[in-house]
Design an enzyme around this catalytic site. Structure first.
Site, PDB file in Angstrom:
ATOM      1  N   HIS A 127      43.153  35.758  45.114  1.00 10.70           N
ATOM      2  CA  HIS A 127      44.030  37.343  46.179  1.00 10.70           C
ATOM      3  C   HIS A 127      44.944  36.818  46.304  1.00 10.70           C
ATOM      4  CE1 HIS A 127      39.820  39.525  46.366  1.00 10.70           C
ATOM      5  NE2 HIS A 127      38.918  38.725  46.919  1.00 10.70           N
ATOM      6  N   ASP A 164      33.573  36.141  40.783  1.00 10.58           N
ATOM      7  CA  ASP A 164      33.543  36.474  42.023  1.00 10.58           C
ATOM      8  C   ASP A 164      33.594  37.560  41.980  1.00 10.58           C
ATOM      9  OD1 ASP A 164      34.668  35.327  44.584  1.00 10.58           O
ATOM     10  OD2 ASP A 164      35.417  37.473  44.595  1.00 10.58           O
ATOM     11  N   HIS A 166      34.833  40.060  43.092  1.00 16.21           N
ATOM     12  CA  HIS A 166      36.255  41.024  44.104  1.00 16.21           C
ATOM     13  C   HIS A 166      37.156  40.724  42.512  1.00 16.21           C
ATOM     14  CE1 HIS A 166      34.667  40.266  47.912  1.00 16.21           C
ATOM     15  NE2 HIS A 166      33.973  41.322  48.036  1.00 16.21           N
ATOM     16  N   ASP A 248      29.437  36.090  45.245  1.00 19.55           N
ATOM     17  CA  ASP A 248      29.620  36.620  45.904  1.00 19.55           C
ATOM     18  C   ASP A 248      29.207  37.834  45.209  1.00 19.55           C
ATOM     19  OD1 ASP A 248      31.852  37.090  44.466  1.00 19.55           O
ATOM     20  OD2 ASP A 248      32.672  37.127  46.511  1.00 19.55           O
TER      21      ASP A 248
HETATM   22 ZN   LIG Z   1      35.290  37.171  46.134  1.00 18.57          ZN
END
Ligand SMILES: [Zn+2]
Length: 305
Positions: A127, A164, A166, A248
């Site tokens: 991120h 991931d 996200h 995740d």
């Molecule tokens: Zn994540």
């Protein structure tokens, strides 16, 4: 043998007792790997000390001086926050540099041996943007590693696969206009951080985003690996594959709403290995300690089989 690049120093990036991105994540993984049936096939390696490396120059290639200095100042002042959920503790700057060193070592290992390596480091990176950290991430480990790989002899194209849950907004923003780097992400959508629409395809059609509905199981992921992920990666013909390995999307994970099981990551790893054995796996998210540890075990086990 499979190199696992790890240091106890990675536990010294403190995030606070209630924060999901906590040191215990790495300890759980390390314990599971050390007690696995294939423990004797793991080669634990410490990352190269930062002062002996090209970490500084490699980070500067990707991040602004201002961002690097902000993290450094915050840490040396005793800590603080880059955003509401991205703490910096007194040792975080040094630990984040060591994490980058570990990812660069992963690249060197894989290019030297032609075989996979696992970078067991934190803080995560996908991120982090050019000029700021966010979402538990300080520096963009995967993008920095990709740029570093392109400086090595004979390396002309690097692909990043981000599984991931996200979207790796930071990685994408840094590499999307680089014709020698491809980025592919499977992620829950809508979800944090809000980016990763299918229409985001990069400046050279070098980005593939696969936004998925919440509740997705391997029955959703597997056909996408067959029809989208692997064709995209194999068309790009990467000389190196970097996996932003977040865990995740597990059903047990509290930070998102997907429904994978730990062994599903063994399947994803198998697909990657069909493309190339030159794979650097680097840890991103994954917050249910048991599911996280089992998922890394499944990834590593597939690499050794
Ligand atoms: Zn994540």
């Amino acid at each position: 043998m499979l190199p696992v690049i790890y240091s106890d120093e990675f536990l010294e990036h403190k995030t606070g007792v209630l924060h999901p991105e906590k040191p215990e994540r790495l300890s759980a993984i390390a314990t599971a790997l050390r007690s696995s049936a294939f423990a004797n096939q793991l080669e634990w390696r410490s990352p190269t000390p930062v002062e002996q490396t090209r970490v500084g120059a490699s980070i500067e290639r990707v991040h602004s001086q201002e961002h690097i200095k902000t993290v450094q100042r915050l840490a040396h002042r005793g800590g603080g926050y880059l955003d509401g959920d991205t703490p910096v503790s007194p040792r975080s700057y040094d630990v984040a540099l060591l994490a980058v060193s570990a990812w660069l070592d992963g690249v060197e290992q894989v290019l030297a041996t032609g075989k996979p390596a696992f970078v067991l480091a934190r803080p995560p990176g996908h991120h982090a943007l050019k000029d700021r950290g966010m979402g538990f991430c300080l520096f963009s480990n995967a993008a920095i590693a990709a740029y570093y790989a392109l400086e090595q002899p004979g390396i002309n194209r690097v692909a990043i696969l981000d599984w991931d849950v996200h979207h790796g907004n930071g990685t994408q923003a840094i590499v999307e206009n680089h014709p020698q780097i491809a980025y592919c992400s499977l992620h829950q959508f809508p979800c944090y951080p809000g980016t990763g629409k299918a229409s985001e395809q990069g400046g050279y059609q070098n980005v593939l985003n696969l936004p998925l509905p919440s509740g997705s199981t391997v029955a959703v992921y597997q056909p996408l690996f067959e029809t989208k992920v692997m064709p995209f990666l194999s068309d790009f013909q990467p000389d190196l594959l970097i996996v932003s390995a977040g865990y995740d999307a597990n059903a047990a994970d509290a930070l998102a709403d997907m429904a994978l099981q730990p062994q599903d990551y063994g399947l994803f790893t198998e697909y990657c290995l069909q493309l190339t054995t030159r794979i650097v796996f680097g840890l991103e998210g994954g917050y249910d300690l048991s599911a996280l540890a089992q998922s890394v075990v499944a990834t590593v086990e597939q690499c050794l089989s």
